[in-house]
Design an enzyme around this catalytic site. Sequence first.
Site, PDB file in Angstrom:
ATOM      1  N   ASN A 195       0.883  -1.163   0.000  1.00  0.00           N
ATOM      2  CA  ASN A 195       0.000   0.000   0.000  1.00  0.00           C
ATOM      3  C   ASN A 195       0.921   1.213   0.000  1.00  0.00           C
ATOM      4  OD1 ASN A 195      -1.781   2.066   0.447  1.00  0.00           O
ATOM      5  ND2 ASN A 195      -2.223   1.508   2.581  1.00  0.00           N
TER       6      ASN A 195
ATOM      7  N   LYS B 280       0.266   4.283  -0.400  1.00  0.00           N
ATOM      8  CA  LYS B 280      -0.302   5.521   0.160  1.00  0.00           C
ATOM      9  C   LYS B 280       0.000   6.708  -0.770  1.00  0.00           C
ATOM     10  CE  LYS B 280       0.017   3.399   4.676  1.00  0.00           C
ATOM     11  NZ  LYS B 280       0.070   3.573   6.120  1.00  0.00           N
TER      12      LYS B 280
ATOM     13  N   HIS C 164      -9.373   1.806   4.204  1.00  0.00           N
ATOM     14  CA  HIS C 164      -8.145   1.922   4.996  1.00  0.00           C
ATOM     15  C   HIS C 164      -8.389   2.907   6.139  1.00  0.00           C
ATOM     16  CE1 HIS C 164      -4.027   2.864   6.155  1.00  0.00           C
ATOM     17  NE2 HIS C 164      -3.709   1.690   5.649  1.00  0.00           N
TER      18      HIS C 164
ATOM     19  N   GLU D 123      -6.757   5.234   7.292  1.00  0.00           N
ATOM     20  CA  GLU D 123      -6.445   6.637   6.983  1.00  0.00           C
ATOM     21  C   GLU D 123      -7.617   7.300   6.266  1.00  0.00           C
ATOM     22  OE1 GLU D 123      -2.745   5.840   5.042  1.00  0.00           O
ATOM     23  OE2 GLU D 123      -1.847   5.329   6.978  1.00  0.00           O
TER      24      GLU D 123
ATOM     25  N   GLU E  63      -6.056  -4.428  10.130  1.00  0.00           N
ATOM     26  CA  GLU E  63      -5.054  -3.415  10.427  1.00  0.00           C
ATOM     27  C   GLU E  63      -5.427  -2.690  11.716  1.00  0.00           C
ATOM     28  OE1 GLU E  63      -2.860  -2.419   6.450  1.00  0.00           O
ATOM     29  OE2 GLU E  63      -4.134  -0.799   7.108  1.00  0.00           O
TER      30      GLU E  63
ATOM     31  N   GLY F 278       1.471   3.114  10.614  1.00  0.00           N
ATOM     32  CA  GLY F 278       2.370   4.249  10.467  1.00  0.00           C
ATOM     33  C   GLY F 278       2.978   4.692  11.788  1.00  0.00           C
TER      34      GLY F 278
ATOM     35  N   SER G 208       2.490  -1.794   9.939  1.00  0.00           N
ATOM     36  CA  SER G 208       3.929  -1.839  10.185  1.00  0.00           C
ATOM     37  C   SER G 208       4.517  -3.241  10.039  1.00  0.00           C
ATOM     38  CB  SER G 208       4.267  -1.245  11.550  1.00  0.00           C
ATOM     39  OG  SER G 208       3.791   0.086  11.637  1.00  0.00           O
TER      40      SER G 208
HETATM   41  C1  3PY Z   1       0.886   0.223   7.359  1.00  0.00           C
HETATM   42  O1  3PY Z   1       1.677  -0.711   7.251  1.00  0.00           O
HETATM   43  O2  3PY Z   1       1.093   1.170   8.115  1.00  0.00           O
HETATM   44  C2  3PY Z   1      -0.350   0.234   6.587  1.00  0.00           C
HETATM   45  O3  3PY Z   1      -1.208   1.038   6.831  1.00  0.00           O
HETATM   46  C3  3PY Z   1      -0.535  -0.729   5.490  1.00  0.00           C
HETATM   47  O4  3PY Z   1      -1.719  -0.496   4.831  1.00  0.00           O
END
Ligand code: 3PY
Length: 251
Positions: free
Chosen positions: A10, A12, A95, A97, A167, A173, A213
Site C-alpha cells: 500500500n 499511500k 483503509h 487513513e 489493520e 504508520g 507496520s
Molecule cells: C501500514 O503498514 O502502516 C499500513 O497502513 C498498510 O496499509
Amino acid sequence: SKRKAIIAGNWKMNKTPKEAKELLNAITPLVKDAGCEVIACVPYVDLATALEATEGTNVKIGAENCHWAESGAFTGEISTGMLKEMGVEYVVLGHSERRQYFGETDETVNKRTKAALAAGLKPIVCVGELLWERECDITEEVIARQIKLDLFNVTEEELKNVVIAYEPVWAIGTGKTATADQAEEVCSFIRATIAKLYNQAAADAVTIQYGGSMNDGNADELLSKTNVDGGLIGGASLVAEKFAAIVKAAS
Ligand code: 3PY
C-alpha cells in the site's frame, strides 16, 4: 496457512509516476519466483505507468480507493469502471487513513465494496480497532461490526473475490506492530465471524491479511500464524529489497 498468501504493497501518497516505474522495475525481478500473490496498490496517477511496468510479470496492480457510482458529479473521484478498463485488478477500501482523515464510514466502505465487486475488481477491505477501543476491551465488537457492515449484501459468490485486511489502527504508520499472537487472535476472530455470516467453507477460503507496520523483520513470525494469510504493507513496500524479503517470507 492453507491458503495461498497475498502480499500487497500500500504505497499511500508516495511515488510520482517516474518514481513508481523505478520502484517497480526494481521489485519485479526480485519477486519473479514468488510462491504467493504479489500486488502493488499505487496512487491513481501511477496506475498507467505501474500497469505498463508490470506487464508480463507476476506483479498485479491495485488502486487505493474507488467511488461507488458509475459516473457523475463527484469531483475528484474515480469509478470502478475507469479502474477496470485500465487493467487494475485490486482496490484497497476502508483503509483507516480514509476512515480517520476523509470521513469514510462502514456505509461508504460497503457501497464501494459492492461497486468494486460488481465491476469485477477485487476489494481489499480494511478493518481494525483504535487503541482506545482495544484498551476498553471491545476489539471483537468493533471488528464484528465492521465485517458485518462492510460486507452487507456481499454474496457468498462475491466473497470469493474479497480480501480482508486486519489493520489495528494503533499499529499503522506508528512503527508499532501487533504481536503475532495478537494478529492471529483477531484474524481468527474475523474468520469465525465470516463463518457465522456465511458458512465454514467460505470462512476457510477467505484471505485475511495482517497490516500495520509489517516489515522484513517481523513478517516471518506474523505469516507463520494459521489465520494470517498475507500482509498489507505500508512503508516497507516502498523499498524494493524490503518488499521482496516479505514476499519471500510468504512464499
Ligand atoms: C501500514 O503498514 O502502516 C499500513 O497502513 C498498510 O496499509
